[in-house]
Design a protein around this motif. Structure first.
Motif: not given
Ligand SMILES: Cc1ncc(COP(=O)(O)O)c(C=O)c1O
Length: 483
Positions: A124, A188-190, A214, A259, A264, A292, A294-295, A322, A324-325, A332
């Motif tokens: 992604a 980052g989210t990770f 994910y 998420v 995801n 999470d 992130v989206y 984050s 990141s997307k 990061r």
């Protein structure tokens, strides 16, 4: 639209279905284009001599089938592609036992996707073409020139204050009112999810996850020696709360990771009521929930959906996200809002890598403060929505007719389900080695190795003839494999 007298209703087709079919033909012929506004309900009633309820039923049917969409206070619009809408996958029914995790294939999928020769339908990843890279590069230069000492200094958790200030401001739109000192910046989210998991679990514990989920999350579980309990998940509104409650009441799980918005790989998004029930549930059982998001800012229509964190009154939700997307995966820049686990998360962050590099954090903070972020997000959402529609359209054209595809209202991925017996791992190998096309095979989204007949496709790259050819090739390989 010309005045049309509809034919009389027949036994096997209701009048509203005829109205819907007629509008569908107008869309297919190109008379009504993607993005066009449909006539108001009143106008169509007059033009086609049908009742208001018939028009409303017809519009609802077309909306249900994905041809049109309602925009609050504005009316109905033709969706930007696809013109034929495939069936949706049904809710998942994963095994009921927890599983330990093996993610060696997931690692290969992630790493091969970075080969410049490969067409990136696997991971992604957003294309650099739709990110504000020139502005970020300029701001990074300014940061380095104006704060040369600070940009190179050591820092301590919770991380860079200007960034935490901007993040707190933007979280208001997710329904969260927080102060900058409640935020811990991360790589980052990770990393935010990893630190959160480490803060609330012990090796050997079981964690409840969506199914499919994910694969990065499964990678974190594996490294932390945690087991995954996959919960049945609906492609539109996420996990089954009934199954979660059963796991909670049997004291089966130490935490839950979800998420929350445009997940995801399914793209599911819970409504506010379900979010509230979920947070009430985990609070009642005092089991932490790692969210999470992130989206979260990548909704295709309407307003940004709320975070689960917005319903958290007792600090039980560890929120992770984050840029990141939406801005830059490589900078990061992410963060956690760990609630009552903040001290533990800060300590872990310090021990593991002290802090996130200051220059990227200051750069993102400067971009957010500059006022151009909302405009950028509008363009980005449009790009992701259009690409999601184009990939769906290509699936309709090139893949077997019984292929099922999700219909996300945000995010950047599609989940594709093929007939039982189809082998997405074999497709991954063949597409990559023979055709330089990456896909994400379904098995990597499950601890129990389910979903071999499924795959995830990335919609983060704008449509090109090369992607069209790649989709055709995938369709050909799939048909050859199952025939
Ligand atoms: C659900 C989810 N969480 C986290 C990540 C990773 O985010 P980041 O790059 O900010 O670590 C991804 C990337 O694909 C994702 O899809």
């Amino acid at each position: 639209m010309a005045k049309v007298k509809l034919i009389e209703t027949t036994d096997d087709q209701n009048l509203y279905e005829q109205v819907a079919d007629r509008i569908r033909s107008l869309i297919a012929e190109g008379t009504l284009q993607p993005g066009d506004r449909l006539p108001s309900v009143r106008k169509l009633r007059e033009q086609w001599s049908v009742s208001i309820s018939t028009v409303l039923e017809a519009y609802r049917l077309l909306e249900d089938r994905g041809f049109i969409q309602a925009r609050p206070q504005s009316g109905y619009y033709v969706r930007p592609f696809p013109l034929t809408v495939p069936a949706e996958p049904t809710p998942s029914t994963p095994p009921r036992q927890p599983h330990s995790v093996d993610t060696s294939l997931a690692f290969r999928v992630s790493t091969t996707c970075h080969d410049p020769k490969v067409i990136k339908l696997g991971s992604a990843i957003p294309s650099g073409k739709i990110l504000p890279l020139a502005a970020l590069n300029r701001l990074m230069g300014q940061v380095l020139r104006s704060q040369p000492m600070l940009a190179h200094a050591y820092d301590v958790p919770p991380g860079c204050e200007p960034l935490r200030h901007e993040v707190a401001r933007r979280l208001l739109s997710a329904g969260c009112s927080v102060t900058p000192d409640q935020i811990v910046t991360t790589n980052g989210t990770f990393e935010a999810v990893y630190l959160s998991l480490k803060a609330v679990t012990q090796p050997g514990d079981t964690v409840a996850v969506e199914s499919p989920t994910y694969y990065g999350l499964l990678e974190a579980l594996e490294i932390l020696h945690l087991k995954a309990l996959e919960l049945p998940t609906h492609p539109r509104d996420g996990i089954s709360l009934e199954h979660l409650e059963a796991a909670l009441s049997h004291r089966q799980i130490a935490a839950c990771v979800l998420v929350s918005n445009f997940s995801n790989p399914l793209g599911s998004c819970m409504d506010d009521l379900k979010k509230k029930h979920l947070v009430d549930l985990i609070t009642r059982y005092q089991i932490p929930l790692i969210e999470d998001d992130v989206y979260g800012e990548l909704h295709f229509e309407g307003t940004r959906p709320k975070a689960l964190k917005a319903f958290d009154r007792e600090g039980m939700v560890l929120y992770c996200a984050s840029y990141s997307k939406v801005l830059s995966p490589g900078m990061r820049v992410g963060w956690a809002l760990p609630g009552r686990y903040q001290a533990k998360v800060e300590q872990l962050k310090w021990v593991i890598n002290q802090t996130t590099a200051i220059a990227p954090q200051l750069t993102v903070a400067a971009f957010l403060a500059s006022g151009g972020y909302d405009r950028h997000l509008r363009q980005l959402r449009q790009a992701y929505q259009t690409q999601t529609a184009r990939i769906t359209q290509a699936i309709c054209e090139y893949f077997p007719p019984d292929t099922k595809v999700t219909r996300p209202n945000g995010g950047q991925v599609l989940w594709v389900e093929l007939t039982a017996g189809f082998d997405s791992v074999a497709l991954f190998e063949e597409a990559l080695t023979q055709h330089h096309i990456s896909i994400a095979p379904g098995t990597i989204f499950s601890a129990s190795g389910s979903y071999r007949n499924c795959m995830r496709l990335n919609c983060g790259y704008p449509w090109t003839a090369e992607i069209d050819r790649a989709m055709q090739t995938l369709g050909y390989l799939i048909k050859r494999q199952i025939n």
